[in-house]
Design a protein around this motif. Structure first.
Motif, mmCIF file in Angstrom:
data_model
loop_
_atom_site.group_PDB
_atom_site.id
_atom_site.type_symbol
_atom_site.label_atom_id
_atom_site.label_comp_id
_atom_site.label_asym_id
_atom_site.label_seq_id
_atom_site.Cartn_x
_atom_site.Cartn_y
_atom_site.Cartn_z
ATOM 1 N N CYS A 35 0.829 -1.199 0.000
ATOM 2 C CA CYS A 35 0.000 0.000 0.000
ATOM 3 C C CYS A 35 0.868 1.255 0.000
ATOM 4 C CB CYS A 35 -0.919 -0.008 1.223
ATOM 5 S SG CYS A 35 -2.173 1.282 1.222
ATOM 6 N N ALA A 36 1.967 1.233 0.748
ATOM 7 C CA ALA A 36 2.886 2.379 0.775
ATOM 8 C C ALA A 36 3.522 2.598 -0.599
ATOM 9 C CB ALA A 36 3.969 2.152 1.833
ATOM 10 N N MET A 37 3.898 1.507 -1.262
ATOM 11 C CA MET A 37 4.472 1.623 -2.598
ATOM 12 C C MET A 37 3.473 2.215 -3.585
ATOM 13 S SD MET A 37 6.483 -2.039 -2.697
ATOM 14 C CE MET A 37 7.095 -1.866 -4.366
ATOM 15 N N TYR A 38 2.227 1.790 -3.465
ATOM 16 C CA TYR A 38 1.183 2.318 -4.349
ATOM 17 C C TYR A 38 0.954 3.805 -4.101
ATOM 18 C CZ TYR A 38 -3.385 2.744 -6.634
ATOM 19 O OH TYR A 38 -4.424 3.126 -7.437
ATOM 20 N N ALA A 39 0.949 4.204 -2.825
ATOM 21 C CA ALA A 39 0.760 5.616 -2.489
ATOM 22 C C ALA A 39 1.899 6.466 -3.050
ATOM 23 C CB ALA A 39 0.663 5.788 -0.974
ATOM 24 N N ILE A 40 3.135 5.951 -2.946
ATOM 25 C CA ILE A 40 4.292 6.674 -3.496
ATOM 26 C C ILE A 40 4.190 6.767 -5.016
ATOM 27 C CG2 ILE A 40 6.799 6.594 -3.795
ATOM 28 C CD1 ILE A 40 6.934 5.242 -1.022
ATOM 29 N N ALA A 41 3.749 5.671 -5.644
ATOM 30 C CA ALA A 41 3.597 5.674 -7.102
ATOM 31 C C ALA A 41 2.554 6.700 -7.542
ATOM 32 C CB ALA A 41 3.209 4.276 -7.594
ATOM 33 N N LEU A 42 1.420 6.734 -6.850
ATOM 34 C CA LEU A 42 0.379 7.711 -7.184
ATOM 35 C C LEU A 42 0.886 9.135 -7.007
ATOM 36 C CD1 LEU A 42 -2.902 6.248 -5.609
ATOM 37 C CD2 LEU A 42 -2.313 6.383 -8.030
ATOM 38 N N LEU A 43 1.450 9.410 -5.835
ATOM 39 C CA LEU A 43 1.931 10.757 -5.542
ATOM 40 C C LEU A 43 3.026 11.183 -6.513
ATOM 41 C CD1 LEU A 43 1.957 13.241 -3.680
ATOM 42 C CD2 LEU A 43 3.605 12.045 -2.235
ATOM 43 N N GLY A 44 3.993 10.290 -6.751
ATOM 44 C CA GLY A 44 5.123 10.635 -7.614
ATOM 45 C C GLY A 44 4.720 10.884 -9.050
ATOM 46 N N ASN A 45 3.916 9.998 -9.616
ATOM 47 C CA ASN A 45 3.548 10.134 -11.026
ATOM 48 C C ASN A 45 2.594 11.300 -11.256
ATOM 49 O OD1 ASN A 45 4.822 7.825 -12.638
ATOM 50 N ND2 ASN A 45 3.973 6.729 -10.892
ATOM 51 N N ILE A 46 1.666 11.520 -10.336
ATOM 52 C CA ILE A 46 0.780 12.678 -10.471
ATOM 53 C C ILE A 46 1.583 13.973 -10.348
ATOM 54 C CG2 ILE A 46 -1.117 13.932 -9.373
ATOM 55 C CD1 ILE A 46 -2.364 11.215 -8.699
ATOM 56 N N THR A 47 2.582 13.980 -9.466
ATOM 57 C CA THR A 47 3.447 15.158 -9.322
ATOM 58 C C THR A 47 4.200 15.435 -10.611
ATOM 59 O OG1 THR A 47 3.717 14.758 -6.946
ATOM 60 C CG2 THR A 47 5.353 16.157 -8.015
ATOM 61 N N PRO A 292 9.218 8.005 -11.012
ATOM 62 C CA PRO A 292 9.153 9.427 -10.663
ATOM 63 C C PRO A 292 10.251 9.854 -9.699
ATOM 64 C CG PRO A 292 7.353 8.209 -9.618
ATOM 65 C CD PRO A 292 7.991 7.283 -10.602
ATOM 66 N N ILE A 293 10.695 8.933 -8.819
ATOM 67 C CA ILE A 293 11.791 9.268 -7.907
ATOM 68 C C ILE A 293 13.081 9.457 -8.689
ATOM 69 C CG2 ILE A 293 13.202 8.425 -5.988
ATOM 70 C CD1 ILE A 293 10.723 6.979 -4.941
ATOM 71 N N ILE A 294 13.352 8.530 -9.610
ATOM 72 C CA ILE A 294 14.562 8.611 -10.428
ATOM 73 C C ILE A 294 14.593 9.912 -11.217
ATOM 74 C CG2 ILE A 294 15.770 7.614 -12.401
ATOM 75 C CD1 ILE A 294 14.825 4.850 -11.397
ATOM 76 N N TYR A 295 13.485 10.212 -11.887
ATOM 77 C CA TYR A 295 13.456 11.416 -12.719
ATOM 78 C C TYR A 295 13.405 12.679 -11.873
ATOM 79 C CZ TYR A 295 13.105 8.857 -17.068
ATOM 80 O OH TYR A 295 13.385 8.042 -18.144
ATOM 81 N N GLY A 296 12.744 12.602 -10.714
ATOM 82 C CA GLY A 296 12.697 13.774 -9.846
ATOM 83 C C GLY A 296 14.041 14.120 -9.246
#
Length: 315
Positions: A35-47, A292-296
């Motif tokens: 669930c934490a990974m999914y939340a990070i994926a949502l937040l990162g990609n939407i950002t 998104p973390i890599i690119y951010g």
């Protein structure tokens, strides 16, 4: 209930997603990091999508492709995680036959699309580094749109035979899928009779689509590295290579484990099933979370824009 799981039937109305076999008692705890990974994926990609939309300087091919990658990651994770969480937390293991086919179609088609986006991004880096003066003339906005459309159509059309072939088979053994989501080979292995057409077509997609994509990316980066090493100074080489490092890291995260897991599912594996299922689920959530973390972190323009959004004090 057991009779509905293991009976003679040719058109099952539902499948049973088993979650992670052997670790059912730990499902509640396993769900927390997922669930934490999914939340990070949502937040990162939407950002990523919002940053590119708001910053006019990022309206260039590289970031258009990055936006398509972010959308692809959002769809991939969203079509897997909510049902997985329902299995882990609420024991909601039943999935409709048509819903299962839809899930596997979206999962595999968007995986092929993601591979195509990496090819498009490699093309962008190749043109930008090897033919910098022609970059804006070659990768115009209409050309970028055509490339993205081709990527989407390729993924959608190539995977279309998967659900149609699966509808033709008889399922007389069981309707229990020993993992928390529907995947092509997981369903094929439940069918009776000769299912070699589905298996061979799956291998065709794997080798002739993703395999060709990898070859194209390797050729592109070979030319890119030759161009980089021909630059006169070390600083110029490092600066130019820095524009590729984010893309290169995302490629490694996506292709290397994916090829291993896809092949090992078709052939005999010596690892315990629960370990294999757990690790593959982690893998399929890694790219949507890490991209998104890599690119951010690695892309200066995105990093600067994010810092500006967080620390800027308006008038």
């Amino acid at each position: 209930m057991s009779g509905s799981n293991k009976t003679d039937f040719t058109n099952p109305s539902v499948f049973i997603l088993q979650g992670i076999p052997g670790l059912e008692a730990a499902h509640v705890w396993i769900a927390i990091p997922f669930c934490a990974m999914y939340a990070i994926a949502l937040l990162g990609n939407i950002t990523i999508l919002l940053v590119v939309k708001k910053e006019p300087s990022l309206h260039v091919p590289m970031y258009y492709f990055l936006c398509v990658l972010a959308i692809t990651d959002l769809v991939l994770s969203t079509f897997i995680l909510p049902k997985m969480m329902a299995i882990f937390w609420f024991n909601s293991t039943v999935i409709d036959f048509n819903a299962c086919l839809t899930q596997l179609y979206v999962f595999h088609s968007f995986s092929v699309m993601e591979s195509g986006i990496f090819v498009a991004m490699a093309l962008d880096r190749y043109v930008a580094i090897c033919h910098p003066l022609r970059h804006s003339a070659i990768l115009t906005n209409p050309m970028v749109s055509k490339v993205c459309l081709a990527v989407v159509l390729r993924g959608g059309v190539l995977i279309l035979p998967y659900p149609f072939l699966l509808r033709q088979w008889s399922y007389c053994r069981t309707n229990i899928i020993p993992q928390p989501y529907c995947a092509h080979m997981a369903v094929v292995k439940l069918a009776c009779g000769d299912t070699s057409v589905s298996s061979y077509y799956g291998l065709f997609v794997l080798f002739c689509v993703m395999g060709l994509d990898v070859i194209f990316i390797v050729v592109s980066y070979t030319q890119i590295l030759r161009a980089i090493f021909s630059l006169p100074t070390k600083d110029a080489r490092l600066k130019t290579f820095g524009t590729c490092i984010s893309h290169f890291c995302s490629i490694l995260v996506f292709y290397i484990p994916g090829l291993f897991f896809s092949l090992s599912y078709r052939f005999h594996q010596t690892v315990p099933q629960h370990f294999y299922v757990l690790i593959t689920n982690v893998y399929y959530l890694m790219p949507p979370m890490l991209n998104p973390i890599i690119y951010g972190v690695r892309t200066k323009e995105i990093r600067n824009r994010l810092l500006h959004l967080f620390i800027h004090k308006g008038p």
